[in-house]
Design a protein around this motif. Structure first.
Motif, PDB file in Angstrom:
ATOM      1  N   GLY A   1     106.232  -7.194  90.349  1.00  0.00           N
ATOM      2  CA  GLY A   1     106.640  -5.162  90.529  1.00  0.00           C
ATOM      3  C   GLY A   1     107.306  -5.209  90.805  1.00  0.00           C
ATOM      4  O   GLY A   1     108.578  -3.745  91.158  1.00  0.00           O
ATOM      5  N   LYS A   2     107.960  -5.887  92.053  1.00  0.00           N
ATOM      6  CA  LYS A   2     108.801  -6.011  92.829  1.00  0.00           C
ATOM      7  C   LYS A   2     110.439  -6.427  92.606  1.00  0.00           C
ATOM      8  O   LYS A   2     111.154  -6.275  93.146  1.00  0.00           O
ATOM      9  CB  LYS A   2     108.339  -5.423  94.676  1.00  0.00           C
ATOM     10  CG  LYS A   2     107.664  -4.146  94.824  1.00  0.00           C
ATOM     11  CD  LYS A   2     106.993  -4.766  96.396  1.00  0.00           C
ATOM     12  CE  LYS A   2     105.433  -3.257  96.745  1.00  0.00           C
ATOM     13  NZ  LYS A   2     105.219  -3.103  98.219  1.00  0.00           N
ATOM     14  N   ALA A   3     109.595  -8.020  92.880  1.00  0.00           N
ATOM     15  CA  ALA A   3     111.175  -9.187  92.707  1.00  0.00           C
ATOM     16  C   ALA A   3     111.374  -9.437  91.959  1.00  0.00           C
ATOM     17  O   ALA A   3     112.844  -9.688  91.693  1.00  0.00           O
ATOM     18  CB  ALA A   3     110.621 -10.154  94.195  1.00  0.00           C
ATOM     19  N   THR A   4     110.669  -9.336  90.186  1.00  0.00           N
ATOM     20  CA  THR A   4     111.228  -9.698  89.323  1.00  0.00           C
ATOM     21  C   THR A   4     111.803  -8.422  88.305  1.00  0.00           C
ATOM     22  O   THR A   4     112.243  -7.237  88.532  1.00  0.00           O
ATOM     23  CB  THR A   4     109.817 -10.508  88.401  1.00  0.00           C
ATOM     24  OG1 THR A   4     108.948  -8.353  88.139  1.00  0.00           O
ATOM     25  CG2 THR A   4     108.716 -10.575  89.098  1.00  0.00           C
TER      26      THR A   4
ATOM     27  N   HIS B   1     115.046 -12.859  77.506  1.00  0.00           N
ATOM     28  CA  HIS B   1     113.159 -14.057  77.185  1.00  0.00           C
ATOM     29  C   HIS B   1     112.710 -14.031  78.697  1.00  0.00           C
ATOM     30  O   HIS B   1     111.843 -15.179  78.758  1.00  0.00           O
ATOM     31  CB  HIS B   1     113.420 -14.844  76.372  1.00  0.00           C
ATOM     32  CG  HIS B   1     114.220 -14.819  74.674  1.00  0.00           C
ATOM     33  ND1 HIS B   1     113.523 -14.288  74.247  1.00  0.00           N
ATOM     34  CD2 HIS B   1     115.226 -15.035  74.174  1.00  0.00           C
ATOM     35  CE1 HIS B   1     113.535 -14.285  73.163  1.00  0.00           C
ATOM     36  NE2 HIS B   1     115.057 -14.180  73.099  1.00  0.00           N
ATOM     37  N   PHE B   2     113.291 -14.203  79.661  1.00  0.00           N
ATOM     38  CA  PHE B   2     113.277 -14.660  80.851  1.00  0.00           C
ATOM     39  C   PHE B   2     112.435 -14.479  82.203  1.00  0.00           C
ATOM     40  O   PHE B   2     113.496 -12.955  82.423  1.00  0.00           O
ATOM     41  CB  PHE B   2     114.021 -15.831  81.669  1.00  0.00           C
ATOM     42  CG  PHE B   2     113.472 -17.165  80.666  1.00  0.00           C
ATOM     43  CD1 PHE B   2     112.986 -18.321  81.115  1.00  0.00           C
ATOM     44  CD2 PHE B   2     115.117 -17.207  79.930  1.00  0.00           C
ATOM     45  CE1 PHE B   2     112.865 -19.760  80.089  1.00  0.00           C
ATOM     46  CE2 PHE B   2     115.379 -17.793  78.841  1.00  0.00           C
ATOM     47  CZ  PHE B   2     114.507 -19.015  79.222  1.00  0.00           C
ATOM     48  N   GLU B   3     111.836 -14.004  82.773  1.00  0.00           N
ATOM     49  CA  GLU B   3     112.024 -12.933  84.312  1.00  0.00           C
ATOM     50  C   GLU B   3     112.307 -13.846  85.177  1.00  0.00           C
ATOM     51  O   GLU B   3     112.154 -15.467  85.503  1.00  0.00           O
ATOM     52  CB  GLU B   3     109.914 -12.400  84.464  1.00  0.00           C
ATOM     53  CG  GLU B   3     110.189 -11.444  82.957  1.00  0.00           C
ATOM     54  CD  GLU B   3     109.173 -11.148  83.648  1.00  0.00           C
ATOM     55  OE1 GLU B   3     108.725  -9.709  83.153  1.00  0.00           O
ATOM     56  OE2 GLU B   3     107.959 -11.781  83.550  1.00  0.00           O
ATOM     57  N   PHE B   4     113.362 -13.797  86.722  1.00  0.00           N
ATOM     58  CA  PHE B   4     113.282 -13.517  87.064  1.00  0.00           C
ATOM     59  C   PHE B   4     112.871 -12.952  88.681  1.00  0.00           C
ATOM     60  O   PHE B   4     112.872 -12.174  88.895  1.00  0.00           O
ATOM     61  CB  PHE B   4     115.352 -13.994  87.303  1.00  0.00           C
ATOM     62  CG  PHE B   4     115.681 -14.779  85.949  1.00  0.00           C
ATOM     63  CD1 PHE B   4     115.400 -15.863  86.027  1.00  0.00           C
ATOM     64  CD2 PHE B   4     115.734 -13.485  84.860  1.00  0.00           C
ATOM     65  CE1 PHE B   4     116.597 -16.818  85.449  1.00  0.00           C
ATOM     66  CE2 PHE B   4     116.202 -14.062  84.074  1.00  0.00           C
ATOM     67  CZ  PHE B   4     117.485 -16.143  83.535  1.00  0.00           C
ATOM     68  N   ALA B   5     113.123 -13.661  90.409  1.00  0.00           N
ATOM     69  CA  ALA B   5     113.364 -13.438  91.468  1.00  0.00           C
ATOM     70  C   ALA B   5     114.096 -14.288  92.131  1.00  0.00           C
ATOM     71  O   ALA B   5     113.634 -15.406  92.291  1.00  0.00           O
ATOM     72  CB  ALA B   5     111.389 -13.696  91.604  1.00  0.00           C
TER      73      ALA B   5
END
Length: 263
Positions: free
Chosen positions: A133-136, A147-151
Motif C-alpha cells: 500500500g505504500k511501497a508497491t 502483470h507485476f507489482e514492484f517495490a
C-alpha cells in the motif's frame, strides 16, 4: 481484454507434438515476448504434457528469436531416468507463413535425495519485505510490466554500480504452479548493465541458466526478492548473476544470464 498468465496457459490447444497458443501485445518486451513469460509457457506446456514430472531443478533457456502472436510449443521428453528427467520445450512463432524457432529450453526435473553434503552460502541482502500500500507499484499498461507489482529498495549499501535489487510479485497469481511462478518472475529485472548508462537502449537476452534450490518454493503474499549483478559488460555483451529469495531470506533460485548490448 488483458489476459494474465493462467489465461494464456488455459488457451493452449493440443496439437501434434505439443501445443498452440498466442502471445498478446500486453506481454511484449519491445518486439518480443517478455523472457520470463516465454520460459514460463515452455515449462507449463511440459507440465501439461507430462503431469507426473518431478519438481523443476534446472532450466537452460536460449532466446533464439523474437516471439509474438501465434506460437507453437513442441515438447520433447528427452530422457526419463530414475533420478532426473530431461525435457525439451521449444517455442516457434508464425512469420509469413513459416514457423521459425524463438525459444529453446531444456528443463531438468528431479526430487530431493539424502546427501552427506549440507552447505548454504548466506548472502541474503537483508532487506525487509515491502509495506503493501505504500511501497508497491504496478508496471505501465501495454507492457508485460502491468502483470507485476514492484517495490524498489533504496540506498542499500551493498549494491554495486551494475546491481538491481527489487521486490517483485505476480499481480494475478492465484493457481500458479510455484515452479512456473519462478520462471515467470525470475527474469523480471532489467539487465544489470543498464544501470551503467542513462535511460534505456536496445538490449537482448541471449541465454539464461536457472537452478531451483528447493522442491517446494514458498513465500509470503507472493513477494520475491530479485537481484541481478553484472560482473562483465564490454564489447557489446554482458554477463550477470541472478538470485531470488523468499520473504524469509531463503534463496530459492540462482543463475546466470548472457545479454547482448546495442548501446
Amino acid at each position: 481484454m488483458t489476459k494474465n498468465f493462467n489465461d494464456l496457459v488455459a488457451d493452449l490447444s493440443e496439437i501434434e507434438g505439443g501445443y498452440a497458443g498466442h502471445v498478446p501485445p500486453e506481454w511484449l518486451q519491445g518486439r518480443t515476448a517478455y523472457g520470463g513469460l516465454s520460459a514460463g509457457l515452455a515449462l507449463a506446456a511440459a507440465q501439461k504434457a507430462m503431469p507426473d514430472l518431478p519438481p523443476l531443478r534446472s532450466a537452460q533457456v536460449a532466446f533464439v528469436g523474437p516471439i509474438a502472436g501465434d506460437i507453437r510449443i513442441a515438447v520433447d521428453p528427452i530422457r526419463r531416468g530414475r533420478t532426473a528427467s530431461f525435457i525439451g520445450s521449444d517455442i516457434s512463432f508464425e512469420k509469413d507463413g513459416e514457423w521459425p524457432m524463438g525459444l529453446r529450453t531444456t528443463f531438468v526435473c528431479m526430487g530431493e535425495r539424502e546427501s552427506s553434503i549440507d552447505h548454504v552460502s548466506h548472502d541474503y541482502p537483508d532487506v525487509p519485505p515491502p509495506d503493501i500500500g505504500k511501497a508497491t507499484s504496478r508496471g505501465q499498461a501495454l507492457s508485460f510490466l502491468q502483470h507485476f507489482e514492484f517495490a524498489d529498495i533504496k540506498g542499500n549499501p551493498n549494491q554495486g554500480p551494475a546491481d538491481y535489487l527489487r521486490w517483485i510479485r505476480v499481480a494475478e497469481r492465484d493457481g500458479l504452479d510455484p515452479m512456473v511462478e519462478l520462471m515467470l518472475i525470475g527474469d523480471a529485472l532489467p539487465p544489470a548493465a543498464m544501470k551503467l548508462v542513462e535511460g534505456f537502449g536496445p538490449i537482448s537476452s541471449i541465454t539464461w541458466i536457472a537452478n531451483v534450490l528447493t522442491t517446494t518454493p514458498e513465500t509470503d503474499d507472493g513477494w520475491w526478492l530479485l537481484r541481478s549483478r553484472s560482473d562483465y559488460a564490454r564489447h557489446g555483451a554482458s554477463s550477470q548473476v541472478m538470485s531470488v529469495w523468499n520473504t524469509r531470506g531463503e534463496q530459492v533460485l540462482t543463475g546466470m544470464q548472457g545479454v547482448a548490448l546495442f548501446l
